[in-house]
Design a protein around this motif. Structure first.
Motif, PDB file in Angstrom:
ATOM      1  N   THR A 115      21.534 -35.419  96.449  1.00  0.00           N
ATOM      2  CA  THR A 115      22.796 -35.531  97.163  1.00  0.00           C
ATOM      3  C   THR A 115      22.557 -35.772  98.646  1.00  0.00           C
ATOM      4  O   THR A 115      21.616 -35.236  99.223  1.00  0.00           O
ATOM      5  CB  THR A 115      23.614 -34.234  96.979  1.00  0.00           C
ATOM      6  OG1 THR A 115      23.816 -34.007  95.586  1.00  0.00           O
ATOM      7  CG2 THR A 115      24.961 -34.331  97.677  1.00  0.00           C
ATOM      8  N   HIS A 116      23.417 -36.565  99.231  1.00  0.00           N
ATOM      9  CA  HIS A 116      23.344 -36.840 100.666  1.00  0.00           C
ATOM     10  C   HIS A 116      24.729 -36.617 101.255  1.00  0.00           C
ATOM     11  O   HIS A 116      25.728 -37.037 100.677  1.00  0.00           O
ATOM     12  CB  HIS A 116      22.884 -38.284 100.916  1.00  0.00           C
ATOM     13  CG  HIS A 116      22.411 -38.554 102.297  1.00  0.00           C
ATOM     14  ND1 HIS A 116      23.063 -39.397 103.168  1.00  0.00           N
ATOM     15  CD2 HIS A 116      21.326 -38.090 102.983  1.00  0.00           C
ATOM     16  CE1 HIS A 116      22.411 -39.459 104.320  1.00  0.00           C
ATOM     17  NE2 HIS A 116      21.349 -38.676 104.240  1.00  0.00           N
ATOM     18  N   ARG A 117      24.808 -35.934 102.402  1.00  0.00           N
ATOM     19  CA  ARG A 117      26.108 -35.603 102.970  1.00  0.00           C
ATOM     20  C   ARG A 117      26.198 -36.059 104.421  1.00  0.00           C
ATOM     21  O   ARG A 117      25.209 -36.406 105.043  1.00  0.00           O
ATOM     22  CB  ARG A 117      26.354 -34.098 102.870  1.00  0.00           C
ATOM     23  CG  ARG A 117      25.361 -33.225 103.626  1.00  0.00           C
ATOM     24  CD  ARG A 117      25.535 -31.762 103.277  1.00  0.00           C
ATOM     25  NE  ARG A 117      24.610 -30.913 104.029  1.00  0.00           N
ATOM     26  CZ  ARG A 117      24.467 -29.599 103.822  1.00  0.00           C
ATOM     27  NH1 ARG A 117      25.193 -29.001 102.876  1.00  0.00           N
ATOM     28  NH2 ARG A 117      23.615 -28.893 104.532  1.00  0.00           N
ATOM     29  N   GLU A 118      27.399 -36.026 104.969  1.00  0.00           N
ATOM     30  CA  GLU A 118      27.632 -36.425 106.348  1.00  0.00           C
ATOM     31  C   GLU A 118      26.896 -35.484 107.306  1.00  0.00           C
ATOM     32  O   GLU A 118      26.727 -34.301 107.037  1.00  0.00           O
ATOM     33  CB  GLU A 118      29.127 -36.387 106.667  1.00  0.00           C
ATOM     34  CG  GLU A 118      29.967 -37.350 105.843  1.00  0.00           C
ATOM     35  CD  GLU A 118      29.865 -38.786 106.318  1.00  0.00           C
ATOM     36  OE1 GLU A 118      29.252 -39.010 107.385  1.00  0.00           O
ATOM     37  OE2 GLU A 118      30.385 -39.676 105.629  1.00  0.00           O
ATOM     38  N   ARG A 119      26.494 -36.030 108.441  1.00  0.00           N
ATOM     39  CA  ARG A 119      25.881 -35.220 109.485  1.00  0.00           C
ATOM     40  C   ARG A 119      26.934 -34.291 110.079  1.00  0.00           C
ATOM     41  O   ARG A 119      28.033 -34.724 110.438  1.00  0.00           O
ATOM     42  CB  ARG A 119      25.300 -36.121 110.570  1.00  0.00           C
ATOM     43  CG  ARG A 119      24.498 -35.403 111.637  1.00  0.00           C
ATOM     44  CD  ARG A 119      24.050 -36.417 112.691  1.00  0.00           C
ATOM     45  NE  ARG A 119      23.223 -37.453 112.098  1.00  0.00           N
ATOM     46  CZ  ARG A 119      21.919 -37.343 111.925  1.00  0.00           C
ATOM     47  NH1 ARG A 119      21.290 -36.249 112.299  1.00  0.00           N
ATOM     48  NH2 ARG A 119      21.221 -38.316 111.370  1.00  0.00           N
ATOM     49  N   ASP A 120      26.616 -32.994 110.172  1.00  0.00           N
ATOM     50  CA  ASP A 120      27.582 -32.026 110.682  1.00  0.00           C
ATOM     51  C   ASP A 120      27.872 -32.221 112.160  1.00  0.00           C
ATOM     52  O   ASP A 120      29.000 -32.109 112.619  1.00  0.00           O
ATOM     53  CB  ASP A 120      27.072 -30.592 110.440  1.00  0.00           C
ATOM     54  CG  ASP A 120      27.072 -30.237 108.960  1.00  0.00           C
ATOM     55  OD1 ASP A 120      27.880 -30.824 108.224  1.00  0.00           O
ATOM     56  OD2 ASP A 120      26.260 -29.388 108.551  1.00  0.00           O
ATOM     57  N   SER A 121      26.847 -32.498 112.938  1.00  0.00           N
ATOM     58  CA  SER A 121      27.021 -32.645 114.381  1.00  0.00           C
ATOM     59  C   SER A 121      25.909 -33.505 114.946  1.00  0.00           C
ATOM     60  O   SER A 121      24.865 -33.696 114.322  1.00  0.00           O
ATOM     61  CB  SER A 121      27.010 -31.272 115.076  1.00  0.00           C
ATOM     62  OG  SER A 121      25.763 -30.630 114.877  1.00  0.00           O
ATOM     63  N   GLY A 122      26.155 -34.027 116.148  1.00  0.00           N
ATOM     64  CA  GLY A 122      25.135 -34.825 116.816  1.00  0.00           C
ATOM     65  C   GLY A 122      24.936 -36.167 116.150  1.00  0.00           C
ATOM     66  O   GLY A 122      25.737 -36.622 115.334  1.00  0.00           O
ATOM     67  N   ARG A 123      23.852 -36.821 116.479  1.00  0.00           N
ATOM     68  CA  ARG A 123      23.539 -38.114 115.896  1.00  0.00           C
ATOM     69  C   ARG A 123      22.030 -38.228 115.696  1.00  0.00           C
ATOM     70  O   ARG A 123      21.255 -37.425 116.210  1.00  0.00           O
ATOM     71  CB  ARG A 123      24.040 -39.251 116.796  1.00  0.00           C
ATOM     72  CG  ARG A 123      23.456 -39.241 118.192  1.00  0.00           C
ATOM     73  CD  ARG A 123      23.988 -40.408 118.995  1.00  0.00           C
ATOM     74  NE  ARG A 123      23.412 -40.449 120.336  1.00  0.00           N
ATOM     75  CZ  ARG A 123      23.606 -41.440 121.176  1.00  0.00           C
ATOM     76  NH1 ARG A 123      24.363 -42.470 120.826  1.00  0.00           N
ATOM     77  NH2 ARG A 123      23.040 -41.415 122.378  1.00  0.00           N
TER      78      ARG A 123
END
Length: 315
Positions: A191-199
């Motif tokens: 599974t791959h998810r969105e980055r919570d914060s930053g870049r």
């Protein structure tokens, strides 16, 4: 020796250091001999202070801090060298692949593999990043004929002795090196998810340079193309084709750059990294001071012993 080392690269991660620590230790609490190995790649924020505090509170936490930013290949090399468990899982601090997916890698490794790559399903990265990554892998396999594990990512499980063997070769990329040494490898969907914060800390310039290291580090095709260009140039000269002369002249300049890339491979490689601070015993060659103690400089009030053979001047 049993257990698992979780290699966590860090570059200006800030509070994400504690987030990664909590999620990893919570998910992997059942593993006896767990090590969380943070490698700080020259952060300029408070990442090192946060890592140091975790290490003081939890003996499962180890860390290395570089003298400057050396890049992801150096982070991997240091992590592979200093990991203390028989298996290493590489996991980014942003946790875009959830720690729960580590179990999928471990379950697959039981079948006898040395390396298990995580193949990201429905990758949650910007479109340009996904296109660039897919194009890079396609070019490597199809154009340059480099054997790359299809769908492989930096989320991976590696047998520690194999990781060290590959690291000592000082090759510019890990993925093709796995096939080069004949390590048994496979990939599983994760599974791959969105980055919570930053870049992402990876920038376009560094990614482009990293791509050139792949193409010129594992393929002779660019050099073979120059041989073909030389043959065509000689044929054009015999036939007196002016347009072909211009094309060959332009190609000569590019060819010199390509040859320079290959010549550079013959030079002794510079040190991969230098460690400024760690809670692990560090090899002298990996330390900026060569392992020698570094006492503070003398102050004004400290007495100075007279040199041998000198004494007070008589008046």
């Amino acid at each position: 020796m049993t257990g698992l080392s979780v290699l966590v690269p860090c570059l200006n991660e800030g509070i994400q250091v504690e987030v990664a620590y909590r999620e990893l230790t919570g998910e992997l609490a059942a593993i006896e001999g767990l090590e969380i190995l943070f490698v700080d790649d020259g952060s300029t924020d408070d990442s090192l202070a946060r890592i140091r505090a975790l290490a003081e509170a939890d003996p499962r936490v180890s860390y290395l801090s570089f003298t400057r930013n050396f890049g992801i290949e150096a982070v991997m090399g240091a992590g592979f060298r200093y990991a203390r468990r028989p298996w290493i899982v590489q996991c980014d601090a942003d946790l875009q692949v959830p720690p729960s997916q580590i179990w999928r890698l471990l379950d697959k490794a039981v079948e006898g593999y040395d390396v298990v790559f995580g193949r990201r399903v429905r990758r949650r990265d910007p479109l340009i990043r996904k296109i660039g990554s897919a194009g890079l892998h396609w070019a490597a396999r199809v154009v340059f004929r480099i054997e790359m594990p299809e769908g492989a990512s930096t989320f991976r499980l590696i047998r520690t002795p194999v990781a060290r063997t590959i690291s000592e070769l000082r090759l510019p990329w890990f993925m093709p090196a796995v096939s080069l040494v004949g390590a048994r490898h496979t990939a599983v969907d994760v599974t791959h998810r969105e980055r919570d914060s930053g870049r992402s800390k990876l920038r376009l310039g560094r990614l482009a340079g990293h791509s050139f290291e792949l193409f010129f580090g594992f393929s002779w095709r660019p050099l073979n193309a120059l041989y073909l260009m030389a043959v065509l140039g000689m044929a054009a000269a015999v036939l007196g084709l002016e347009a072909a002369h211009l094309l060959v002249s332009a190609g000569t300049l590019g060819g010199m750059a390509v040859v320079g890339r290959y010549v550079r491979r013959l030079a002794p490689p510079p040190p991969l990294f230098y460690v400024r601070e760690s809670n692990l015993p560090i090899r002298p060659e990996d330390s900026l001071t060569g392992g020698d103690p570094c006492p503070p400089p003398p102050g004004r009030g400290e007495p100075t012993a007279p040199s041998e053979g000198t004494g007070a001047i008589a008046r």
